[in-house]
Design a protein around this motif. Structure first.
Motif, PDB file in Angstrom:
ATOM      1  N   VAL A 115       7.480 -23.197 -12.916  1.00 19.48           N
ATOM      2  CA  VAL A 115       7.647 -21.759 -12.758  1.00 19.48           C
ATOM      3  C   VAL A 115       6.241 -21.171 -12.590  1.00 19.48           C
ATOM      4  O   VAL A 115       5.297 -21.608 -13.252  1.00 19.48           O
ATOM      5  N   VAL A 116       6.113 -20.228 -11.662  1.00 18.44           N
ATOM      6  CA  VAL A 116       4.809 -19.584 -11.442  1.00 18.44           C
ATOM      7  C   VAL A 116       4.867 -18.181 -12.041  1.00 18.44           C
ATOM      8  O   VAL A 116       5.672 -17.345 -11.614  1.00 18.44           O
ATOM      9  N   LEU A 117       4.046 -17.956 -13.064  1.00 21.08           N
ATOM     10  CA  LEU A 117       3.973 -16.634 -13.707  1.00 21.08           C
ATOM     11  C   LEU A 117       2.680 -15.952 -13.255  1.00 21.08           C
ATOM     12  O   LEU A 117       1.638 -16.598 -13.213  1.00 21.08           O
ATOM     13  N   ALA A 118       2.761 -14.677 -12.926  1.00 22.88           N
ATOM     14  CA  ALA A 118       1.541 -13.979 -12.467  1.00 22.88           C
ATOM     15  C   ALA A 118       1.397 -12.631 -13.138  1.00 22.88           C
ATOM     16  O   ALA A 118       2.373 -11.881 -13.294  1.00 22.88           O
ATOM     17  N   HIS A 119       0.156 -12.319 -13.514  1.00 18.35           N
ATOM     18  CA  HIS A 119      -0.141 -10.992 -14.065  1.00 18.35           C
ATOM     19  C   HIS A 119      -0.328 -10.006 -12.907  1.00 18.35           C
ATOM     20  O   HIS A 119      -0.678 -10.391 -11.791  1.00 18.35           O
ATOM     21  N   TYR A 120      -0.104  -8.722 -13.228  1.00 22.83           N
ATOM     22  CA  TYR A 120      -0.215  -7.665 -12.212  1.00 22.83           C
ATOM     23  C   TYR A 120      -1.611  -7.548 -11.592  1.00 22.83           C
ATOM     24  O   TYR A 120      -1.773  -6.881 -10.585  1.00 22.83           O
ATOM     25  N   TYR A 121      -2.629  -8.129 -12.216  1.00 21.80           N
ATOM     26  CA  TYR A 121      -3.982  -8.030 -11.662  1.00 21.80           C
ATOM     27  C   TYR A 121      -4.308  -9.169 -10.695  1.00 21.80           C
ATOM     28  O   TYR A 121      -5.438  -9.260 -10.217  1.00 21.80           O
ATOM     29  N   GLN A 122      -3.352 -10.049 -10.466  1.00 22.47           N
ATOM     30  CA  GLN A 122      -3.625 -11.126  -9.505  1.00 22.47           C
ATOM     31  C   GLN A 122      -3.636 -10.559  -8.088  1.00 22.47           C
ATOM     32  O   GLN A 122      -3.028  -9.510  -7.816  1.00 22.47           O
ATOM     33  N   GLU A 123      -4.309 -11.254  -7.184  1.00 21.00           N
ATOM     34  CA  GLU A 123      -4.326 -10.778  -5.794  1.00 21.00           C
ATOM     35  C   GLU A 123      -2.885 -10.754  -5.265  1.00 21.00           C
ATOM     36  O   GLU A 123      -2.020 -11.514  -5.732  1.00 21.00           O
ATOM     37  N   ALA A 124      -2.646  -9.885  -4.277  1.00 21.74           N
ATOM     38  CA  ALA A 124      -1.280  -9.634  -3.787  1.00 21.74           C
ATOM     39  C   ALA A 124      -0.576 -10.914  -3.339  1.00 21.74           C
ATOM     40  O   ALA A 124       0.619 -11.106  -3.607  1.00 21.74           O
ATOM     41  N   GLU A 125      -1.306 -11.821  -2.691  1.00 24.49           N
ATOM     42  CA  GLU A 125      -0.682 -13.055  -2.181  1.00 24.49           C
ATOM     43  C   GLU A 125      -0.109 -13.877  -3.335  1.00 24.49           C
ATOM     44  O   GLU A 125       0.953 -14.476  -3.211  1.00 24.49           O
ATOM     45  N   ILE A 126      -0.816 -13.913  -4.439  1.00 26.25           N
ATOM     46  CA  ILE A 126      -0.322 -14.681  -5.600  1.00 26.25           C
ATOM     47  C   ILE A 126       0.890 -13.971  -6.206  1.00 26.25           C
ATOM     48  O   ILE A 126       1.890 -14.610  -6.547  1.00 26.25           O
ATOM     49  N   GLN A 127       0.814 -12.656  -6.323  1.00 19.56           N
ATOM     50  CA  GLN A 127       1.974 -11.915  -6.855  1.00 19.56           C
ATOM     51  C   GLN A 127       3.210 -12.201  -6.006  1.00 19.56           C
ATOM     52  O   GLN A 127       4.311 -12.386  -6.531  1.00 19.56           O
ATOM     53  N   ASP A 128       3.024 -12.260  -4.690  1.00 13.26           N
ATOM     54  CA  ASP A 128       4.177 -12.477  -3.795  1.00 13.26           C
ATOM     55  C   ASP A 128       4.745 -13.892  -3.927  1.00 13.26           C
ATOM     56  O   ASP A 128       5.905 -14.130  -3.605  1.00 13.26           O
ATOM     57  N   LEU A 129       3.927 -14.825  -4.381  1.00 11.36           N
ATOM     58  CA  LEU A 129       4.401 -16.208  -4.534  1.00 11.36           C
ATOM     59  C   LEU A 129       5.045 -16.458  -5.894  1.00 11.36           C
ATOM     60  O   LEU A 129       5.713 -17.474  -6.098  1.00 11.36           O
ATOM     61  N   ALA A 130       4.822 -15.538  -6.834  1.00  8.35           N
ATOM     62  CA  ALA A 130       5.218 -15.804  -8.228  1.00  8.35           C
ATOM     63  C   ALA A 130       6.732 -15.715  -8.412  1.00  8.35           C
ATOM     64  O   ALA A 130       7.429 -14.970  -7.728  1.00  8.35           O
ATOM     65  N   ASP A 131       7.228 -16.481  -9.406  1.00  7.71           N
ATOM     66  CA  ASP A 131       8.639 -16.356  -9.801  1.00  7.71           C
ATOM     67  C   ASP A 131       8.819 -15.146 -10.698  1.00  7.71           C
ATOM     68  O   ASP A 131       9.892 -14.576 -10.787  1.00  7.71           O
ATOM     69  N   TYR A 132       7.754 -14.809 -11.410  1.00  5.09           N
ATOM     70  CA  TYR A 132       7.853 -13.707 -12.361  1.00  5.09           C
ATOM     71  C   TYR A 132       6.490 -13.030 -12.462  1.00  5.09           C
ATOM     72  O   TYR A 132       5.469 -13.700 -12.584  1.00  5.09           O
ATOM     73  N   ILE A 133       6.484 -11.684 -12.406  1.00  2.00           N
ATOM     74  CA  ILE A 133       5.237 -10.911 -12.510  1.00  2.00           C
ATOM     75  C   ILE A 133       5.386  -9.997 -13.722  1.00  2.00           C
ATOM     76  O   ILE A 133       6.473  -9.435 -13.931  1.00  2.00           O
ATOM     77  N   GLY A 134       4.328  -9.808 -14.483  1.00  2.00           N
ATOM     78  CA  GLY A 134       4.489  -8.931 -15.641  1.00  2.00           C
ATOM     79  C   GLY A 134       3.185  -8.606 -16.335  1.00  2.00           C
ATOM     80  O   GLY A 134       2.108  -9.023 -15.900  1.00  2.00           O
ATOM     81  N   ASP A 135       3.312  -7.837 -17.446  1.00  2.00           N
ATOM     82  CA  ASP A 135       2.150  -7.573 -18.299  1.00  2.00           C
ATOM     83  C   ASP A 135       2.035  -8.703 -19.320  1.00  2.00           C
ATOM     84  O   ASP A 135       2.849  -9.640 -19.309  1.00  2.00           O
ATOM     85  N   SER A 136       1.081  -8.603 -20.216  1.00  2.00           N
ATOM     86  CA  SER A 136       0.836  -9.708 -21.157  1.00  2.00           C
ATOM     87  C   SER A 136       2.070 -10.041 -21.991  1.00  2.00           C
ATOM     88  O   SER A 136       2.383 -11.210 -22.204  1.00  2.00           O
ATOM     89  N   LEU A 137       2.753  -9.015 -22.476  1.00  2.00           N
ATOM     90  CA  LEU A 137       3.909  -9.261 -23.347  1.00  2.00           C
ATOM     91  C   LEU A 137       5.069  -9.852 -22.542  1.00  2.00           C
ATOM     92  O   LEU A 137       5.712 -10.823 -22.971  1.00  2.00           O
TER      93      LEU A 137
END
Ligand code: 13P
Ligand code: SF4
Length: 313
Positions: free
Chosen positions: A24-46
């Motif tokens: 599973v690919v988890l990404a924080h909101y501060y990642q570059e847009a390309e990584i956010q678009d590839l992620a299974d889940y995007i979120g804040d720390s919690l």
């Protein structure tokens, strides 16, 4: 780290490897847009900590910074947790070495220690409870009123919490190198230029900035506010990576990133978060490293204050 063959389709390979590795690919909101678009889940720390704790994937690829990936490992130790770039640290975590926190605690034995999640496993292990920017007020309000509090490592989040809860706390003097770059002067100038804009700010900003904000909150809270507000224009006082999700959630609105003090640099971008790239994400999925590992005794000690936070709901 071996080179990436020039003839491969990186995105197709990431898809193939994600399935093959049961990752599973988890990404924080501060990642570059390309990584956010590839992620299974995007979120804040919690949100990311909860997603890591609850996943049944065999591999967690954490596109964020080290303390976030380490938290994932603490909460879900049977999974392999990998971070695309092991050097993706955090100035707040760096400001507070575990032995120094332990000494502070020892010098103040009657105090409860509340640590912001932006800290190492070693610091968590010396804390009574952890908080994130989205539950910090609730965490502070849950503590017995007669107990004095040591709060580490973010003095700006700490000052904001004192203001909001009325609870006195002794503050560790750490700061976020990204959020401290926002100045009151550049914010006031932008507010004058866009008088209709609402200012949204992360509590890691200096008090002069959060005092001027119409809404202060975690990255997910800023996103929700911008998406649900009837207003059309927002001055965004946090890492501009979040604007990608704001534009997805409410594409007709305008988001103005607050620049750092030196407008010629991109110092409002987190240099640690931005170490992760699509190429490193691919390599990480292919080679299953760099991997987050820690001694089990440390993990268990760090889990206790994290679990107390999670139990608050
Ligand atoms: P959030 O938990 O609000 O996403 O904040 C994490 C962070 O590192 C902000 O700089
Ligand atoms: Fe740490 Fe600041 Fe980067 Fe967040 S933005 S990870 S607090 S250095």
């Amino acid at each position: 780290m071996s080179a990436i063959p020039a003839d491969i389709d990186l995105y197709a390979e990431i898809e193939r490897l994600r399935k093959e590795r049961k990752a599973v690919v988890l990404a924080h909101y501060y990642q570059e847009a390309e990584i956010q678009d590839l992620a299974d889940y995007i979120g804040d720390s919690l949100q990311l900590a909860k997603a890591a704790r609850d996943t049944d994937a065999e591999v967690i690829v954490f596109c964020g910074v080290h303390f976030m990936a380490e938290t994932a490992k603490i909460l879900n130790p049977s999974r392999k947790v990998v971070l695309p770039d092991m050097a993706a640290g955090c100035s707040l975590a760096d400001s507070c070495p575990a032995p120094a926190l332990a000494a502070w605690r020892e010098a103040n034995p009657d105090h409860l220690v509340v640590s912001y999640i932006n800290c190492s496993a070693g610091v968590k292990a010396h804390s009574d409870i952890i908080c994130t920017s989205s539950n910090a007020k609730r965490v502070i309000e849950s503590l017995p009123p007669e107990r004095p509090i040591l709060f580490a490592p973010d003095r700006n989040l700490g000052a904001y919490l004192i203001r909001e809860t009325g609870r006195e706390m002794d503050l560790w003097q750490g700061t976020c190198i990204v959020h401290e770059t926002f100045s009151e002067r550049s914010l006031v100038e932008l507010m004058a230029e866009y008088p209709d804009a609402k200012v949204i700010a992360h509590p890691e900003c200096e008090p002069q900035v959060t005092r001027l904000a119409h809404h202060v909150g975690s990255t997910s809270s800023l996103l929700k506010y911008a998406a649900e507000s009837e207003h059309q224009r927002f001055i965004v006082a946090t890492e501009p990576g979040i604007i990608h999700q704001m534009e997805r959630a409410a594409p007709d609105k305008e988001y103005i990133p607050l620049p750092g003090q030196d407008e010629s640099c991109a110092c409002n971008e987190c240099p640690f978060m931005r170490l992760n790239t699509v190429e490193k994400l691919y390599l990480c999925l292919r080679d299953l490293k760099p991997e987050i590992l820690m001694p089990e005794t440390l993990r268990q000690a760090a889990l206790k204050p994290l679990a107390r936070m999670m139990d608050l709901g």
